[in-house]
Scaffold this motif. Sequence first.
Motif, PDB file in Angstrom:
ATOM      1  N   TYR A 149      12.919  16.458  33.158  1.00 41.71           N
ATOM      2  CA  TYR A 149      12.432  15.085  33.247  1.00 41.71           C
ATOM      3  C   TYR A 149      11.265  14.911  32.273  1.00 41.71           C
ATOM      4  O   TYR A 149      10.311  15.690  32.312  1.00 41.71           O
ATOM      5  N   GLU A 150      11.363  13.913  31.390  1.00 38.94           N
ATOM      6  CA  GLU A 150      10.312  13.694  30.386  1.00 38.94           C
ATOM      7  C   GLU A 150      10.171  12.205  30.103  1.00 38.94           C
ATOM      8  O   GLU A 150      11.178  11.489  30.007  1.00 38.94           O
ATOM      9  N   ASN A 151       8.925  11.741  30.005  1.00 37.70           N
ATOM     10  CA  ASN A 151       8.644  10.317  29.700  1.00 37.70           C
ATOM     11  C   ASN A 151       9.386   9.367  30.641  1.00 37.70           C
ATOM     12  O   ASN A 151       9.924   8.339  30.218  1.00 37.70           O
ATOM     13  N   GLY A 152       9.407   9.729  31.914  1.00 40.71           N
ATOM     14  CA  GLY A 152      10.040   8.852  32.908  1.00 40.71           C
ATOM     15  C   GLY A 152      11.551   8.862  32.909  1.00 40.71           C
ATOM     16  O   GLY A 152      12.182   8.049  33.568  1.00 40.71           O
ATOM     17  N   LYS A 153      12.159   9.785  32.152  1.00 40.72           N
ATOM     18  CA  LYS A 153      13.627   9.818  32.082  1.00 40.72           C
ATOM     19  C   LYS A 153      14.168  11.215  32.359  1.00 40.72           C
ATOM     20  O   LYS A 153      13.533  12.209  31.995  1.00 40.72           O
ATOM     21  N   MET A 154      15.373  11.254  32.959  1.00 42.50           N
ATOM     22  CA  MET A 154      16.062  12.528  33.126  1.00 42.50           C
ATOM     23  C   MET A 154      16.732  12.861  31.800  1.00 42.50           C
ATOM     24  O   MET A 154      17.533  12.099  31.274  1.00 42.50           O
ATOM     25  N   ILE A 155      16.370  14.019  31.243  1.00 46.01           N
ATOM     26  CA  ILE A 155      16.883  14.421  29.930  1.00 46.01           C
ATOM     27  C   ILE A 155      18.087  15.356  30.054  1.00 46.01           C
ATOM     28  O   ILE A 155      19.006  15.324  29.244  1.00 46.01           O
ATOM     29  N   TYR A 156      18.055  16.189  31.095  1.00 48.04           N
ATOM     30  CA  TYR A 156      19.080  17.243  31.206  1.00 48.04           C
ATOM     31  C   TYR A 156      19.230  17.641  32.664  1.00 48.04           C
ATOM     32  O   TYR A 156      18.249  17.712  33.404  1.00 48.04           O
ATOM     33  N   GLU A 157      20.486  17.865  33.090  1.00 52.30           N
ATOM     34  CA  GLU A 157      20.715  18.447  34.417  1.00 52.30           C
ATOM     35  C   GLU A 157      21.902  19.399  34.346  1.00 52.30           C
ATOM     36  O   GLU A 157      22.857  19.178  33.599  1.00 52.30           O
ATOM     37  N   ARG A 158      21.809  20.470  35.116  1.00 50.39           N
ATOM     38  CA  ARG A 158      22.866  21.471  35.089  1.00 50.39           C
ATOM     39  C   ARG A 158      22.823  22.299  36.371  1.00 50.39           C
ATOM     40  O   ARG A 158      21.754  22.617  36.876  1.00 50.39           O
ATOM     41  N   SER A 159      23.989  22.622  36.889  1.00 49.74           N
ATOM     42  CA  SER A 159      24.109  23.496  38.059  1.00 49.74           C
ATOM     43  C   SER A 159      24.692  24.832  37.605  1.00 49.74           C
ATOM     44  O   SER A 159      25.652  24.871  36.835  1.00 49.74           O
ATOM     45  N   PHE A 160      24.097  25.921  38.080  1.00 44.34           N
ATOM     46  CA  PHE A 160      24.561  27.272  37.752  1.00 44.34           C
ATOM     47  C   PHE A 160      24.982  27.988  39.029  1.00 44.34           C
ATOM     48  O   PHE A 160      24.286  27.892  40.042  1.00 44.34           O
ATOM     49  N   ASN A 161      26.092  28.728  38.964  1.00 48.64           N
ATOM     50  CA  ASN A 161      26.546  29.492  40.124  1.00 48.64           C
ATOM     51  C   ASN A 161      25.744  30.788  40.290  1.00 48.64           C
ATOM     52  O   ASN A 161      26.278  31.883  40.337  1.00 48.64           O
ATOM     53  N   ILE A 162      24.451  30.610  40.375  1.00 48.52           N
ATOM     54  CA  ILE A 162      23.518  31.713  40.630  1.00 48.52           C
ATOM     55  C   ILE A 162      22.692  31.297  41.836  1.00 48.52           C
ATOM     56  O   ILE A 162      21.914  30.337  41.760  1.00 48.52           O
ATOM     57  N   GLY A 163      22.909  31.962  42.950  1.00 52.44           N
ATOM     58  CA  GLY A 163      22.194  31.626  44.178  1.00 52.44           C
ATOM     59  C   GLY A 163      21.895  32.872  44.979  1.00 52.44           C
ATOM     60  O   GLY A 163      22.383  33.968  44.677  1.00 52.44           O
ATOM     61  N   THR A 164      21.096  32.719  46.020  1.00 49.61           N
ATOM     62  CA  THR A 164      20.614  33.877  46.764  1.00 49.61           C
ATOM     63  C   THR A 164      21.727  34.626  47.500  1.00 49.61           C
ATOM     64  O   THR A 164      21.724  35.858  47.534  1.00 49.61           O
ATOM     65  N   ILE A 165      22.688  33.901  48.066  1.00 53.69           N
ATOM     66  CA  ILE A 165      23.775  34.575  48.797  1.00 53.69           C
ATOM     67  C   ILE A 165      24.717  35.271  47.808  1.00 53.69           C
ATOM     68  O   ILE A 165      25.219  36.363  48.070  1.00 53.69           O
ATOM     69  N   ARG A 166      24.935  34.645  46.656  1.00 52.77           N
ATOM     70  CA  ARG A 166      25.751  35.306  45.617  1.00 52.77           C
ATOM     71  C   ARG A 166      25.062  36.601  45.157  1.00 52.77           C
ATOM     72  O   ARG A 166      25.714  37.629  44.981  1.00 52.77           O
ATOM     73  N   LEU A 167      23.746  36.550  44.945  1.00 49.77           N
ATOM     74  CA  LEU A 167      23.014  37.748  44.521  1.00 49.77           C
ATOM     75  C   LEU A 167      23.015  38.817  45.615  1.00 49.77           C
ATOM     76  O   LEU A 167      23.154  40.003  45.332  1.00 49.77           O
ATOM     77  N   LEU A 168      22.887  38.376  46.857  1.00 48.30           N
ATOM     78  CA  LEU A 168      22.899  39.305  47.988  1.00 48.30           C
ATOM     79  C   LEU A 168      24.205  40.088  48.040  1.00 48.30           C
ATOM     80  O   LEU A 168      24.245  41.251  48.426  1.00 48.30           O
ATOM     81  N   ASN A 169      25.285  39.432  47.620  1.00 47.99           N
ATOM     82  CA  ASN A 169      26.607  40.062  47.622  1.00 47.99           C
ATOM     83  C   ASN A 169      26.997  40.615  46.249  1.00 47.99           C
ATOM     84  O   ASN A 169      28.160  40.929  46.003  1.00 47.99           O
ATOM     85  N   ASP A 170      26.022  40.705  45.340  1.00 46.47           N
ATOM     86  CA  ASP A 170      26.234  41.280  44.010  1.00 46.47           C
ATOM     87  C   ASP A 170      27.342  40.552  43.246  1.00 46.47           C
ATOM     88  O   ASP A 170      28.207  41.168  42.624  1.00 46.47           O
ATOM     89  N   LEU A 171      27.298  39.217  43.301  1.00 48.99           N
ATOM     90  CA  LEU A 171      28.347  38.409  42.689  1.00 48.99           C
ATOM     91  C   LEU A 171      27.849  37.593  41.488  1.00 48.99           C
ATOM     92  O   LEU A 171      28.497  36.638  41.080  1.00 48.99           O
ATOM     93  N   VAL A 172      26.685  37.971  40.956  1.00 49.53           N
ATOM     94  CA  VAL A 172      26.172  37.303  39.754  1.00 49.53           C
ATOM     95  C   VAL A 172      26.206  38.312  38.619  1.00 49.53           C
ATOM     96  O   VAL A 172      25.591  39.380  38.698  1.00 49.53           O
ATOM     97  N   SER A 173      26.935  37.978  37.568  1.00 50.89           N
ATOM     98  CA  SER A 173      27.110  38.918  36.447  1.00 50.89           C
ATOM     99  C   SER A 173      26.028  38.725  35.389  1.00 50.89           C
ATOM    100  O   SER A 173      25.306  37.719  35.375  1.00 50.89           O
ATOM    101  N   GLU A 174      25.956  39.664  34.480  1.00 47.01           N
ATOM    102  CA  GLU A 174      25.033  39.548  33.346  1.00 47.01           C
ATOM    103  C   GLU A 174      25.380  38.325  32.502  1.00 47.01           C
ATOM    104  O   GLU A 174      24.502  37.679  31.929  1.00 47.01           O
TER     105      GLU A 174
END
Length: 294
Positions: A149-174
Amino acid sequence: MIIAAIDIGSNAARLLINEVKIQNGKPEFIKLNLLRIPLRLGMDVFTLGKIGAEREKMVIDSMKIFSELMKIYKVEHYRACATSAMRDAGNGKEIIEKVKNHSNISIEIISGDEEATLVYENHVAEGLDKDFAYLYVDVGGGSTELTFYENGKMIYERSFNIGTIRLLNDLVSEDNWKEMKEEIRKNINSKKPIVAIGSGGNINKAFSMSKTKDGKPMSATYLKKIYKEINALTVDERMSKYNLRQDRADVLAHALKIFNNVMTWSEINRIFVPKISVADGLIHNIYERISGEK
């Protein structure tokens, strides 16, 4: 006006009930109740590809309780959204149908980008210094949402499949980490200094542990320090030393790793933690929609 939001995440389901009052021409959001149930849908979905029978029953029973609470509070409007785990579950739509039949709650499965937008809809950055650019970082069990968010505007948004439960189950790759790093380096840039705004139960817990005053930013240095301390302990040791529930103790280090990586790659050294969530964003979203219709 009484509004409710239901957020069914990969780690927990939350029901937030707010009363909205108009004060000096502006809406004031007053929290009446917040109920959190650690369903941990991601533990099934990210390993089995679907929600198992035991957790399916937990979802249905939880929604029955949420439905009854909404009746008690005389909720006039609500929205129920499910995120990463339900998106990935092979039987997600089937369970949503069962929930509707048993509790009369209609659940929408929302995309990662919609999830990021809902956190942004808390409008926190609008009340902060305009001399800065802001990166919203929402870390959940199944995904991490970034909104710049910059100058009152949303510039970029993105969702990544990197989360705590995925990491707990060793499901996030390099490769997952590499993609996030490249995206951040490419898109999170500004001539202004960039500050992070963190959301999610784990960063809220880290903030309270830091003893930082409300409204003041927490330093990246502290986040790195607490990550090292927590990561070196077993789950039982974390529970004992920091007085954590088990379902917080086993994921907290994973969440801090995500925050640390995001802040390092975007060269951010401070993070505000206003204790906002997808559920809070939903409340604002519902209110704005209703106000627009009037």
